[in-house]
Design a protein around this motif. Sequence first.
Motif, PDB file in Angstrom:
ATOM      1  N   MET A 183     -31.229  -6.718 -45.693  1.00  9.90           N
ATOM      2  CA  MET A 183     -30.292  -7.220 -44.683  1.00  9.90           C
ATOM      3  C   MET A 183     -29.552  -8.450 -45.185  1.00  9.90           C
ATOM      4  N   ASP A 184     -28.233  -8.327 -45.265  1.00  8.07           N
ATOM      5  CA  ASP A 184     -27.390  -9.459 -45.638  1.00  8.07           C
ATOM      6  C   ASP A 184     -27.277 -10.407 -44.444  1.00  8.07           C
ATOM      7  N   VAL A 191     -22.143  -8.504 -35.418  1.00  6.66           N
ATOM      8  CA  VAL A 191     -23.550  -8.895 -35.269  1.00  6.66           C
ATOM      9  C   VAL A 191     -24.054  -9.324 -36.644  1.00  6.66           C
ATOM     10  N   GLY A 192     -24.425 -10.588 -36.792  1.00  7.67           N
ATOM     11  CA  GLY A 192     -24.902 -11.090 -38.073  1.00  7.67           C
ATOM     12  C   GLY A 192     -26.304 -10.596 -38.407  1.00  7.67           C
ATOM     13  N   GLY A 193     -26.724 -10.867 -39.626  1.00  5.80           N
ATOM     14  CA  GLY A 193     -28.030 -10.409 -40.098  1.00  5.80           C
ATOM     15  C   GLY A 193     -29.199 -10.964 -39.313  1.00  5.80           C
ATOM     16  N   ILE A 194     -29.101 -12.220 -38.887  1.00  7.22           N
ATOM     17  CA  ILE A 194     -30.208 -12.827 -38.125  1.00  7.22           C
ATOM     18  C   ILE A 194     -30.389 -12.110 -36.800  1.00  7.22           C
ATOM     19  N   ALA A 195     -29.303 -11.960 -36.039  1.00  8.01           N
ATOM     20  CA  ALA A 195     -29.389 -11.304 -34.727  1.00  8.01           C
ATOM     21  C   ALA A 195     -29.852  -9.855 -34.862  1.00  8.01           C
ATOM     22  N   ALA A 196     -29.348  -9.149 -35.880  1.00  8.95           N
ATOM     23  CA  ALA A 196     -29.733  -7.747 -36.086  1.00  8.95           C
ATOM     24  C   ALA A 196     -31.221  -7.639 -36.426  1.00  8.95           C
ATOM     25  N   THR A 197     -31.699  -8.511 -37.304  1.00 14.70           N
ATOM     26  CA  THR A 197     -33.116  -8.483 -37.683  1.00 14.70           C
ATOM     27  C   THR A 197     -33.999  -8.826 -36.485  1.00 14.70           C
ATOM     28  N   GLN A 198     -33.596  -9.826 -35.715  1.00 17.55           N
ATOM     29  CA  GLN A 198     -34.376 -10.206 -34.530  1.00 17.55           C
ATOM     30  C   GLN A 198     -34.437  -9.059 -33.528  1.00 17.55           C
ATOM     31  N   GLU A 199     -33.330  -8.356 -33.339  1.00 22.00           N
ATOM     32  CA  GLU A 199     -33.316  -7.207 -32.425  1.00 22.00           C
ATOM     33  C   GLU A 199     -34.275  -6.127 -32.917  1.00 22.00           C
ATOM     34  N   ASP A 215     -29.852 -21.742 -48.058  1.00 24.22           N
ATOM     35  CA  ASP A 215     -30.998 -21.849 -47.148  1.00 24.22           C
ATOM     36  C   ASP A 215     -31.636 -20.505 -46.846  1.00 24.22           C
ATOM     37  N   ILE A 216     -31.632 -19.613 -47.806  1.00 25.08           N
ATOM     38  CA  ILE A 216     -32.069 -18.241 -47.533  1.00 25.08           C
ATOM     39  C   ILE A 216     -33.490 -18.153 -46.987  1.00 25.08           C
ATOM     40  N   LYS A 217     -34.386 -18.982 -47.485  1.00 26.11           N
ATOM     41  CA  LYS A 217     -35.771 -18.932 -47.001  1.00 26.11           C
ATOM     42  C   LYS A 217     -35.825 -19.253 -45.504  1.00 26.11           C
ATOM     43  N   ALA A 218     -35.123 -20.294 -45.086  1.00 27.34           N
ATOM     44  CA  ALA A 218     -35.088 -20.678 -43.676  1.00 27.34           C
ATOM     45  C   ALA A 218     -34.408 -19.602 -42.831  1.00 27.34           C
ATOM     46  N   LEU A 219     -33.337 -19.030 -43.350  1.00 30.27           N
ATOM     47  CA  LEU A 219     -32.645 -17.967 -42.616  1.00 30.27           C
ATOM     48  C   LEU A 219     -33.557 -16.755 -42.427  1.00 30.27           C
ATOM     49  N   ALA A 220     -34.269 -16.385 -43.482  1.00 30.55           N
ATOM     50  CA  ALA A 220     -35.186 -15.243 -43.407  1.00 30.55           C
ATOM     51  C   ALA A 220     -36.279 -15.495 -42.371  1.00 30.55           C
ATOM     52  N   SER A 268     -39.498 -10.934 -46.139  1.00 32.37           N
ATOM     53  CA  SER A 268     -39.256 -11.496 -47.456  1.00 32.37           C
ATOM     54  C   SER A 268     -37.766 -11.804 -47.604  1.00 32.37           C
ATOM     55  N   TYR A 269     -37.401 -12.367 -48.736  1.00 40.94           N
ATOM     56  CA  TYR A 269     -35.998 -12.678 -48.981  1.00 40.94           C
ATOM     57  C   TYR A 269     -35.691 -12.592 -50.469  1.00 40.94           C
ATOM     58  N   LEU A 270     -34.404 -12.415 -50.760  1.00 40.00           N
ATOM     59  CA  LEU A 270     -33.925 -12.307 -52.129  1.00 40.00           C
ATOM     60  C   LEU A 270     -32.586 -13.037 -52.198  1.00 40.00           C
ATOM     61  N   ALA A 271     -32.520 -14.048 -53.053  1.00 44.26           N
ATOM     62  CA  ALA A 271     -31.292 -14.823 -53.186  1.00 44.26           C
ATOM     63  C   ALA A 271     -30.286 -14.075 -54.055  1.00 44.26           C
TER      64      ALA A 271
END
Length: 120
Positions: free
Chosen positions: A52-53, A59-67, A87-92, A99-102
């Motif tokens: 997820m970008d 709908v951004g990645g944060i809102a989509a992932t939370q849903e 801030d990818i770690k905090a965003l994830a 997990s996250y990947l920069a």
Amino acid sequence: MSKKVFIFDDNKDILELCTLILEGAGYETKTSSTSNHIIEQVESYQPDVILMDNWLPDVGGIAATQELKKHPLYKHIPVIYFSANNDIKALAETAGAESYLAKPFDIDQLEEIVVSMIGK
């Protein structure tokens, strides 16, 4: 049966690159340039893992992932958050991703993180 990866990114080049890398590693892939209607998109494909970008239109990645993480049938699907954001770690963590990947990432990093989430 190969494992399925669903890639969400609004950058066509990233979608093509990830598809080439992951299909070359033996995964089935599906891509989407938007995370609108995330539940319906995931329901139609039933992926084993999601990339997820952060920066997606509407709908951004944060809102989509939370849903997704609130949904009883799909909350178990691991989400790998990926972005060029510093801030990818905090965003994830905010999104609820496992997990996250920069970005930029190399082929080995992408394969390793997918394998670590779902195996081969």
